[in-house]
Design a protein around this motif. Structure first.
Motif, mmCIF file in Angstrom:
data_model
loop_
_atom_site.group_PDB
_atom_site.id
_atom_site.type_symbol
_atom_site.label_atom_id
_atom_site.label_comp_id
_atom_site.label_asym_id
_atom_site.label_seq_id
_atom_site.Cartn_x
_atom_site.Cartn_y
_atom_site.Cartn_z
ATOM 1 N N PRO A 40 -40.008 -25.456 122.718
ATOM 2 C CA PRO A 40 -39.252 -26.535 122.048
ATOM 3 C C PRO A 40 -39.072 -27.792 122.895
ATOM 4 O O PRO A 40 -38.936 -28.891 122.339
ATOM 5 N N LYS A 41 -39.051 -27.673 124.186
ATOM 6 C CA LYS A 41 -38.800 -28.835 125.041
ATOM 7 C C LYS A 41 -40.075 -29.570 125.459
ATOM 8 O O LYS A 41 -40.005 -30.587 126.151
ATOM 9 N N SER A 42 -41.210 -29.032 125.073
ATOM 10 C CA SER A 42 -42.473 -29.675 125.469
ATOM 11 C C SER A 42 -42.692 -30.963 124.684
ATOM 12 O O SER A 42 -42.336 -31.062 123.516
ATOM 13 N N ILE A 43 -43.255 -31.944 125.347
ATOM 14 C CA ILE A 43 -43.560 -33.229 124.708
ATOM 15 C C ILE A 43 -45.045 -33.514 124.938
ATOM 16 O O ILE A 43 -45.468 -33.789 126.058
ATOM 17 N N LYS A 44 -45.802 -33.401 123.861
ATOM 18 C CA LYS A 44 -47.246 -33.602 123.983
ATOM 19 C C LYS A 44 -47.767 -34.302 122.738
ATOM 20 O O LYS A 44 -47.533 -33.851 121.616
ATOM 21 N N LYS A 45 -48.484 -35.406 122.941
ATOM 22 C CA LYS A 45 -49.028 -36.155 121.813
ATOM 23 C C LYS A 45 -50.382 -35.588 121.380
ATOM 24 O O LYS A 45 -51.112 -35.018 122.190
ATOM 25 N N ILE A 46 -50.669 -35.775 120.106
ATOM 26 C CA ILE A 46 -51.982 -35.396 119.589
ATOM 27 C C ILE A 46 -53.020 -36.347 120.164
ATOM 28 O O ILE A 46 -52.811 -37.566 120.205
ATOM 29 N N GLN A 47 -54.138 -35.790 120.589
ATOM 30 C CA GLN A 47 -55.204 -36.615 121.150
ATOM 31 C C GLN A 47 -56.506 -36.400 120.391
ATOM 32 O O GLN A 47 -56.835 -35.275 119.993
ATOM 33 N N ILE A 48 -57.234 -37.486 120.180
ATOM 34 C CA ILE A 48 -58.581 -37.441 119.598
ATOM 35 C C ILE A 48 -59.483 -38.302 120.456
ATOM 36 O O ILE A 48 -59.147 -39.452 120.766
ATOM 37 N N ASP A 49 -60.595 -37.740 120.870
ATOM 38 C CA ASP A 49 -61.547 -38.421 121.756
ATOM 39 C C ASP A 49 -60.892 -38.836 123.067
ATOM 40 O O ASP A 49 -61.203 -39.890 123.640
ATOM 41 N N GLY A 50 -59.918 -38.033 123.513
ATOM 42 C CA GLY A 50 -59.257 -38.304 124.781
ATOM 43 C C GLY A 50 -58.191 -39.375 124.720
ATOM 44 O O GLY A 50 -57.620 -39.739 125.753
ATOM 45 N N LYS A 51 -57.898 -39.887 123.524
ATOM 46 C CA LYS A 51 -56.889 -40.931 123.365
ATOM 47 C C LYS A 51 -55.748 -40.420 122.487
ATOM 48 O O LYS A 51 -55.971 -39.693 121.527
ATOM 49 N N ALA A 52 -54.539 -40.797 122.847
ATOM 50 C CA ALA A 52 -53.377 -40.370 122.074
ATOM 51 C C ALA A 52 -53.392 -41.011 120.691
ATOM 52 O O ALA A 52 -53.687 -42.198 120.549
ATOM 53 N N VAL A 53 -53.098 -40.208 119.682
ATOM 54 C CA VAL A 53 -53.015 -40.708 118.312
ATOM 55 C C VAL A 53 -51.603 -41.221 118.073
ATOM 56 O O VAL A 53 -50.625 -40.504 118.272
ATOM 57 N N GLU A 54 -51.498 -42.461 117.666
ATOM 58 C CA GLU A 54 -50.185 -43.060 117.433
ATOM 59 C C GLU A 54 -49.442 -42.327 116.317
ATOM 60 O O GLU A 54 -50.044 -41.821 115.371
#
Length: 479
Positions: free
Chosen positions: A369-383
């Motif tokens: 629950p405390k993890s913060i991780k953005k979705i990435q596509i092609d090595g770049k974070a998806v806004e």
């Protein structure tokens, strides 16, 4: 709302359509067909409306995203209404609803047809049907960006409103240059296919019309059996180009810029080819017993998979008769569609990639629950905005899909026919199953259902929101 600029853009679109229709006149002159007069009259009507709209220059040529959506939606509606006139004036269709359905199907690169028999149609009409695919494939407003003297963020707002996919990016700093590059790639690939088809012995008229349908991923055939009557070589060429036109055009731009490694890192493109390969192999094994050799089954499966996932709609076989497993795969591919930034329709592979990564992220969030991780596509974070818009798109898509099925169900055409007819139009596929299968057509539906399906074709091509915004009162307010 900058009404003067909206009308100015519509005027440009009508003038462009008049120029495009001139090719129908030339075709009629070449084959000595009286139906050419229908194009001449349609051209005069387009110019009679379009020229006054463009001669009156708007005081401000800068507009925002709202005007971009409205201009795009209205332009496509006007484009389709005027494009239907040759069908009516020539007498090949007497019902205005049928003419509108056929034209919208062409411009939206759907390929769903009213005609049960096309080989007796005038050549100029057949040419116009196929050429509407090519016009609508890359987008008439993308082409307009090369010509129209707009300024500021107007170019990007038009491109965002018409280009398919969850997000739109520039290939180069200037949007007009991006539009020019896209069309250069589009034209080059179209010409290359024409040359390869001619090399295989296909007549010039056939090569042009089939290539227009392939490039725009449309699928209007000029023969009653679509592509079944052509040689295996010609079918293979069309298969390859259908799949190529379903690839994000950014991929080709990166290759041209000698950035092949970066192009191959595209998760969407890799997923797209993986889905195609897996589907072809599964269907090939499933239909193997109906053919003398596995290669024949593979070739037929590859053609139909390429045709459906890219939403082209050509057919070499009646896949209505294939086993349920294979037909189910094809229906699933109808929804997946091609890559964003291609000429294909459907929900788009990129949205499914984002959706799957979102599900994976949520599952991890439950464990940590405390993890913060953005979705990435092609090595770049998806806004977050892209993820949000993807989720909203899917919700609106499901609501529109369900409501359309409910409305078309009044015709009592059968659940499979109704379901796949809506799927085929909303995803800009063309053929469905049962009565609207590759050997069927949409003429059996009532005028009301045809209008519902026509709306679905436009909504699917414009990615839902530009068309839906026309029905919001706040869209038309002056601020």
């Amino acid at each position: 709302m900058n009404y003067s600029l909206v009308f100015y853009i519509i005027g440009w679109v009508l003038n462009l359509e008049a120029a495009f229709m001139s090719l129908g006149c030339i075709t009629a002159l070449i084959y000595g067909e009286r139906a050419g007069w229908s194009f001449l009259l349609s051209i005069l009507l387009c110019l009679a409306i379009g020229l006054p709209l463009t001669l009156r220059k708007p005081s401000s040529r800068v507009f925002y995203l709202r005007e971009g959506f409205v201009s795009t939606a209205l332009s496509w509606v006007v484009l389709s209404c005027m494009g239907a006139l040759p069908f009516l004036f020539s007498g090949v269709l007497s019902n205005p609803v049928d003419a509108l359905f056929e034209t919208v199907s062409g411009f939206t690169t759907t390929g769903a047809s009213i005609f049960s028999e096309v080989e007796s149609l005038p050549r100029c009409i057949l040419f116009w049907r196929s050429f509407t695919h090519w016009i609508g494939g890359m987008g008439v407003l993308v082409f307009l960006l090369i010509l129209a003297p707009l300024s500021g963020g107007s170019h990007m707002n038009l491109m965002k409103a018409e280009s398919p996919g969850p997000s739109v990016s520039r290939l180069v700093p200037k949007v007009r240059s991006t539009a020019r590059i896209l069309y250069q790639i589009y034209i080059f690939m179209t010409v290359l296919e024409i040359v390869l088809l001619l090399a295989g012995g296909m007549p010039l008229f056939d090569s042009l019309t089939i290539s227009f349908g392939t490039a725009g991923t449309g699928g209007f055939g000029i023969r009653n059996d679509s592509m079944a009557g052509y040689s295996v070589y010609l079918q293979v060429v069309v298969t390859i180009f259908m799949i190529l036109f379903g690839v994000n055009f950014n991929f080709y731009f990166l290759i041209l810029m000698k950035k092949g490694r970066q192009a191959l890192q595209s998760e969407e493109v890799r997923a797209y080819f993986l889905i195609i390969l897996a589907s072809v192999l599964l269907i090939s094994v499933n239909i193997r017993g109906s053919f003398d050799h596995f290669w024949q089954a593979f070739q037929q499966a590859a053609f139909q998979v390429g045709s459906i996932i890219t939403t082209t709609g050509y057919a070499t076989a009646d896949f209505n008769l294939w086993p349920e497993f294979s037909r189910t795969i094809l229906v699933i591919l109808m929804f997946i569609g091609a890559c964003a930034g291609s000429t294909g329709g459907g929900i788009k592979v990129s949205r499914f990639v984002i959706m799957l990564k979102t599900v994976k992220k949520e599952l991890r969030q439950l464990l940590h629950p405390k993890s913060i991780k953005k979705i990435q596509i092609d090595g770049k974070a998806v806004e977050h905005e892209v993820v949000r818009s993807t989720n909203v798109f899917l919700i609106v898509y499901l609501l529109l899909f369900s409501f359309s099925i409910l409305l078309v169900a009044f015709d009592n055409a059968g659940m499979i026919t109704t379901f796949t007819a809506v799927a085929a139009t909303l995803n800009n596929i063309g053929p469905g199953l049962e009565l609207v299968g590759p050997l069927g057509n949409f003429s059996g539906f009532s005028n009301f259902s045809k209008l519902v399906l026509t709306f679905d074709m436009l909504a699917g091509r414009l990615e839902l929101f530009p068309l839906l915004l026309l029905f919001m009162r706040s869209t038309w307010k002056k601020f």
